[in-house]
Design a protein around this motif. Sequence first.
Motif, PDB file in Angstrom:
ATOM      1  N   LEU A 198       3.118   0.705   7.633  1.00  0.00           N
ATOM      2  CA  LEU A 198       3.290  -0.137   6.447  1.00  0.00           C
ATOM      3  C   LEU A 198       4.132  -1.334   6.855  1.00  0.00           C
ATOM      4  CD1 LEU A 198       4.209   2.458   3.645  1.00  0.00           C
ATOM      5  CD2 LEU A 198       1.946   1.608   4.275  1.00  0.00           C
ATOM      6  N   TYR A 199       3.639  -2.520   6.570  1.00  0.00           N
ATOM      7  CA  TYR A 199       4.382  -3.762   6.815  1.00  0.00           C
ATOM      8  C   TYR A 199       4.817  -4.242   5.438  1.00  0.00           C
ATOM      9  CZ  TYR A 199       2.006  -3.238  11.251  1.00  0.00           C
ATOM     10  OH  TYR A 199       1.535  -2.737  12.437  1.00  0.00           O
ATOM     11  N   VAL A 229      -6.360  -4.186   9.363  1.00  0.00           N
ATOM     12  CA  VAL A 229      -5.226  -4.185   8.447  1.00  0.00           C
ATOM     13  C   VAL A 229      -5.714  -4.524   7.040  1.00  0.00           C
ATOM     14  CG1 VAL A 229      -3.011  -5.270   7.920  1.00  0.00           C
ATOM     15  CG2 VAL A 229      -3.650  -4.877  10.286  1.00  0.00           C
ATOM     16  N   VAL A 230      -5.206  -3.793   6.052  1.00  0.00           N
ATOM     17  CA  VAL A 230      -5.530  -4.045   4.650  1.00  0.00           C
ATOM     18  C   VAL A 230      -4.296  -4.625   3.975  1.00  0.00           C
ATOM     19  CG1 VAL A 230      -6.175  -2.973   2.451  1.00  0.00           C
ATOM     20  CG2 VAL A 230      -7.190  -2.157   4.588  1.00  0.00           C
ATOM     21  N   ARG A 231      -4.491  -5.738   3.261  1.00  0.00           N
ATOM     22  CA  ARG A 231      -3.384  -6.349   2.516  1.00  0.00           C
ATOM     23  C   ARG A 231      -3.541  -5.987   1.040  1.00  0.00           C
ATOM     24  NH1 ARG A 231      -1.635 -10.418  -0.699  1.00  0.00           N
ATOM     25  NH2 ARG A 231       0.319 -11.461  -0.124  1.00  0.00           N
ATOM     26  N   GLY A 254       1.479  -7.660  -1.373  1.00  0.00           N
ATOM     27  CA  GLY A 254       1.921  -8.263  -0.121  1.00  0.00           C
ATOM     28  C   GLY A 254       2.162  -7.256   0.985  1.00  0.00           C
ATOM     29  N   ILE A 255       2.057  -5.971   0.665  1.00  0.00           N
ATOM     30  CA  ILE A 255       2.189  -4.918   1.673  1.00  0.00           C
ATOM     31  C   ILE A 255       0.914  -4.894   2.517  1.00  0.00           C
ATOM     32  CG2 ILE A 255       2.319  -2.411   2.041  1.00  0.00           C
ATOM     33  CD1 ILE A 255       3.836  -2.261  -0.639  1.00  0.00           C
ATOM     34  N   ASP A 264       6.836   3.524  -2.290  1.00  0.00           N
ATOM     35  CA  ASP A 264       6.181   4.082  -3.480  1.00  0.00           C
ATOM     36  C   ASP A 264       4.741   3.592  -3.588  1.00  0.00           C
ATOM     37  OD1 ASP A 264       7.812   5.950  -4.740  1.00  0.00           O
ATOM     38  OD2 ASP A 264       8.870   4.467  -5.949  1.00  0.00           O
ATOM     39  N   GLU A 265       4.526   2.302  -3.356  1.00  0.00           N
ATOM     40  CA  GLU A 265       3.169   1.763  -3.446  1.00  0.00           C
ATOM     41  C   GLU A 265       2.333   2.149  -2.224  1.00  0.00           C
ATOM     42  OE1 GLU A 265       0.653  -2.363  -3.818  1.00  0.00           O
ATOM     43  OE2 GLU A 265       2.749  -2.367  -4.452  1.00  0.00           O
ATOM     44  N   GLY A 266       2.887   1.997  -1.044  1.00  0.00           N
ATOM     45  CA  GLY A 266       2.141   2.280   0.176  1.00  0.00           C
ATOM     46  C   GLY A 266       1.668   3.716   0.268  1.00  0.00           C
ATOM     47  N   LEU A 267       2.523   4.662  -0.102  1.00  0.00           N
ATOM     48  CA  LEU A 267       2.138   6.073  -0.042  1.00  0.00           C
ATOM     49  C   LEU A 267       0.964   6.378  -0.968  1.00  0.00           C
ATOM     50  CD1 LEU A 267       5.613   7.848   0.200  1.00  0.00           C
ATOM     51  CD2 LEU A 267       3.802   7.846   1.935  1.00  0.00           C
TER      52      LEU A 267
END
Length: 156
Positions: A124-125, A46-48, A52-53, A110-113
């Motif tokens: 995505l968490y 997992v990448v943080r 905080g995503i 928006d950020e995760g994509l």
Amino acid sequence: MVSFASCKEDTPSYYITPEQIEAQKKLDEETIRKYFRANNVDTTKVVRLNSGIYILTKKAGEGDVIKAGQYAEVNYIGRNVSNDVFDSSFRTGKTFSVLVGAGQVIKGWDEGLQHMRKGEEANLYIPSYMGYGMYGSNSIPPNSVLIFEIDVLNVR
């Protein structure tokens, strides 16, 4: 004895202090980590992100990462930390297309994509402040951590 406290101008009930925001961020972080432990998520994969995503790539994609201003066509399943599904593109039988970075979706999307590629499958968490925040939305309660399984089908 008369109290002047009732004459004092109160802070509106909708105002959230910086302290409350920081407290919610800590609570969201704890909630995500507790979810990982309870669901045996391999945290070494997992990448943080600084926001905080957390991103867990299940299948690598190809090409460049999606950039703001591009359209991403995806299939997705959205759920809460109780693993209850609240939304899914599979329910409608149609893929979902979004202009990335344009505010058409929650900030977490928006950020995760912008960390994903065509063909990639990832979870995505998303902490509540990057989701629907203190107000929630329809079936999503306020301050809810969200989990999205996203499969990027196409980028244009």
